[in-house]
Write an enzyme that holds these catalytic residues in place. Structure first.
Site, PDB file in Angstrom:
ATOM      1  N   LYS A   1       0.850  -1.197   0.000  1.00  0.00           N
ATOM      2  CA  LYS A   1       0.000   0.000   0.000  1.00  0.00           C
ATOM      3  C   LYS A   1       0.884   1.245   0.000  1.00  0.00           C
ATOM      4  CE  LYS A   1      -4.430   1.251   2.122  1.00  0.00           C
ATOM      5  NZ  LYS A   1      -5.239   1.280   0.914  1.00  0.00           N
TER       6      LYS A   1
ATOM      7  N   GLU B   1      -6.932  -5.797 -10.068  1.00  0.00           N
ATOM      8  CA  GLU B   1      -7.529  -4.978  -8.994  1.00  0.00           C
ATOM      9  C   GLU B   1      -8.770  -4.258  -9.510  1.00  0.00           C
ATOM     10  OE1 GLU B   1      -7.293  -5.370  -5.965  1.00  0.00           O
ATOM     11  OE2 GLU B   1      -5.693  -4.155  -5.132  1.00  0.00           O
TER      12      GLU B   1
HETATM   13  N1  PLP Z   1      -7.025  -2.767  -3.136  1.00  0.00           N
HETATM   14  C1  PLP Z   1      -6.630  -1.488  -3.069  1.00  0.00           C
HETATM   15  C2  PLP Z   1      -5.865  -0.929  -4.205  1.00  0.00           C
HETATM   16  C3  PLP Z   1      -6.944  -0.731  -1.950  1.00  0.00           C
HETATM   17  O1  PLP Z   1      -6.577   0.555  -1.877  1.00  0.00           O
HETATM   18  C4  PLP Z   1      -7.663  -1.302  -0.906  1.00  0.00           C
HETATM   19  C5  PLP Z   1      -7.953  -0.536   0.303  1.00  0.00           C
HETATM   20  O2  PLP Z   1      -7.285  -0.613   1.274  1.00  0.00           O
HETATM   21  C6  PLP Z   1      -8.054  -2.646  -1.018  1.00  0.00           C
HETATM   22  C7  PLP Z   1      -7.722  -3.347  -2.153  1.00  0.00           C
HETATM   23  C8  PLP Z   1      -8.813  -3.303   0.071  1.00  0.00           C
HETATM   24  O3  PLP Z   1      -8.002  -3.620   1.169  1.00  0.00           O
HETATM   25  P1  PLP Z   1      -8.595  -3.651   2.628  1.00  0.00           P
HETATM   26  O4  PLP Z   1      -9.750  -4.572   2.591  1.00  0.00           O
HETATM   27  O5  PLP Z   1      -7.493  -4.169   3.463  1.00  0.00           O
HETATM   28  O6  PLP Z   1      -8.985  -2.282   2.955  1.00  0.00           O
HETATM   29  C1  COI Z   2      -9.316   1.706   1.861  1.00  0.00           C
HETATM   30  O1  COI Z   2     -10.268   1.026   1.490  1.00  0.00           O
HETATM   31  O2  COI Z   2      -9.002   1.822   3.044  1.00  0.00           O
HETATM   32  C2  COI Z   2      -8.492   2.423   0.917  1.00  0.00           C
HETATM   33  O3  COI Z   2      -7.359   2.670   1.207  1.00  0.00           O
HETATM   34  C3  COI Z   2      -9.082   2.903  -0.302  1.00  0.00           C
HETATM   35  C4  COI Z   2      -8.770   4.344  -0.404  1.00  0.00           C
HETATM   36  C5  COI Z   2      -7.728   4.619  -1.374  1.00  0.00           C
HETATM   37  C6  COI Z   2      -9.918   5.226  -0.406  1.00  0.00           C
END
Ligand code: PLP
Ligand code: COI
Length: 340
Positions: free
Chosen positions: A184, A220
């Site tokens: 991330k 994605e």
């Molecule tokens: N993919 C991307 C590119 C994201 O920014 C996020 C958000 O965090 C996710 C997937 C989903 O991850 P999570 O469920 O850990 O928030």
């Molecule tokens: C999240 O779902 O926490 C993300 O980071 C997505 C965000 C870029 C809005």
């Protein structure tokens, strides 16, 4: 003041709160957590986060339950993911305990901004790790700032839990096959921004990226992971260039628990024609059903069920996930931490 906020009208956006916390890594060690009411950070103009993208971040939410208690979801997973992001871009990451302490502290300090139960809003927490200090060559920073701020937010998609239309992106890649897609870091979001904006201009909620090597498989789905459901099976992409979503990991466990089979594998684009339900999942997106996927470059369109109503499995999974996050359903996986 927190109590003047119109909770059910909140967008997914930045809203000022009272405090944030910061912690500095210097001379080989992390300092104390400092509380601040300033919305700015001071750093050297030659900081690596500014020039070379040496930064990473996290996103998680706090939920106020019917019992008034505040819960956070799988906080340790976010702490560990920040460590793996940091490690990849050669940064010093805060230890898991420090991450958890900082997140809990920021929630406690901004307790009045945790939206009421059933308002449809949550408190979004954004931990950020930045490489700082005077560096000109492409080297890791000598110092790091770990800052955690928060903002009350509404649904990521304005339509809430309603199917949206998404498009397949064939002009831009978000990440390279052996690149940073699985962590991330800000650079991934800068790389995907043009595609997201262009998709929005064409009336789509987001864009689906394909694998950047062969352009054959679903990768994605904007800021979230993709899933498709058919024949009582929850199917989600296997890819080195997608973020290992904590929400997806949880929904996968719930799907299995609720009687679905689970497959994590390559999903060829043509398979989109065979799904009964499709959606995306993430902290911000929660579970967002997808009603239509257009592949404009090929003139193909895929539709799923009633365009205005989420499919039955997506609805069941969404309800169960939310019930656990809000403390309305037994937390049998031990995912929830109460902040007190
Ligand atoms: N993919 C991307 C590119 C994201 O920014 C996020 C958000 O965090 C996710 C997937 C989903 O991850 P999570 O469920 O850990 O928030
Ligand atoms: C999240 O779902 O926490 C993300 O980071 C997505 C965000 C870029 C809005």
């Amino acid at each position: 003041m927190g109590n003047e906020i119109k909770w059910n009208e909140l967008p997914f956006g930045y809203h000022k709160t009272d405090y944030n916390v910061r912690c500095h890594y210097k001379d080989g060690k992390w300092g104390e957590i400092e509380v601040s009411n300033s919305e700015t950070l001071t750093m050297h103009m030659a900081s690596t986060c500014l020039h070379y993208g040496q930064e990473c971040f996290e996103g998680l939410k706090a939920y106020r339950g019917q019992d008034g208690k505040i819960r956070v979801f799988r906080i340790e997973e976010n702490a560990k993911r920040l460590q793996s992001s940091a490690d990849y871009v050669m940064m010093q990451a805060p230890p898991v305990e420090l991450f958890i302490e900082a997140v809990k502290k920021v929630i406690k300090l901004n307790e009045k901004f945790v939206p009421p139960y059933e308002s449809g809003a949550t408190l979004y927490i954004r931990p950020v790790l930045l490489g700082v200090g005077p560096i000109l060559g492409v080297h890791p920073a000598p110092e790091y700032i770990f800052c955690v701020f928060c903002s009350p937010v509404g649904a990521y998609f304005k339509t809430g839990f309603k199917p949206t239309k998404v498009m397949i992106e064939r002009h831009y890649d978000r990440a390279a096959p052996l690149g940073t897609g699985h962590i991330k870091v800000g650079g991934n979001y800068a790389a995907g921004m043009r595609s997201g904006i262009e998709a929005a201009q064409k009336g789509y909620s987001t864009a689906i990226f394909l694998d950047s090597k062969e352009k054959k498989y679903i990768d994605e789905c904007g800021p979230a992971n993709f899933f498709g459901i058919k024949n009582d099976t929850y199917i989600t992409p296997q890819s080195n260039s997608i973020l290992p979503s904590i929400t997806n990991k949880s929904v996968t466990a719930l799907a299995e628990d609720m009687g679905l089979k689970v497959e994590r594998r390559h999903i060829p684009v043509e398979e989109l024609a065979t799904f009964e339900e499709v959606g995306e999942c993430g902290t911000a997106a929660v579970i967002s059903p997808v009603g239509q996927i257009d592949d404009p470059d090929n003139g193909v369109s895929y539709t799923y069920g009633d365009p205005n109503v989420a499919g039955p499995w997506s609805t069941k999974l969404y309800n169960r996930l939310r019930a656990i996050q809000y403390g309305d359903y037994e937390d049998k996986f031990g995912w929830v931490t109460i902040v007190d």
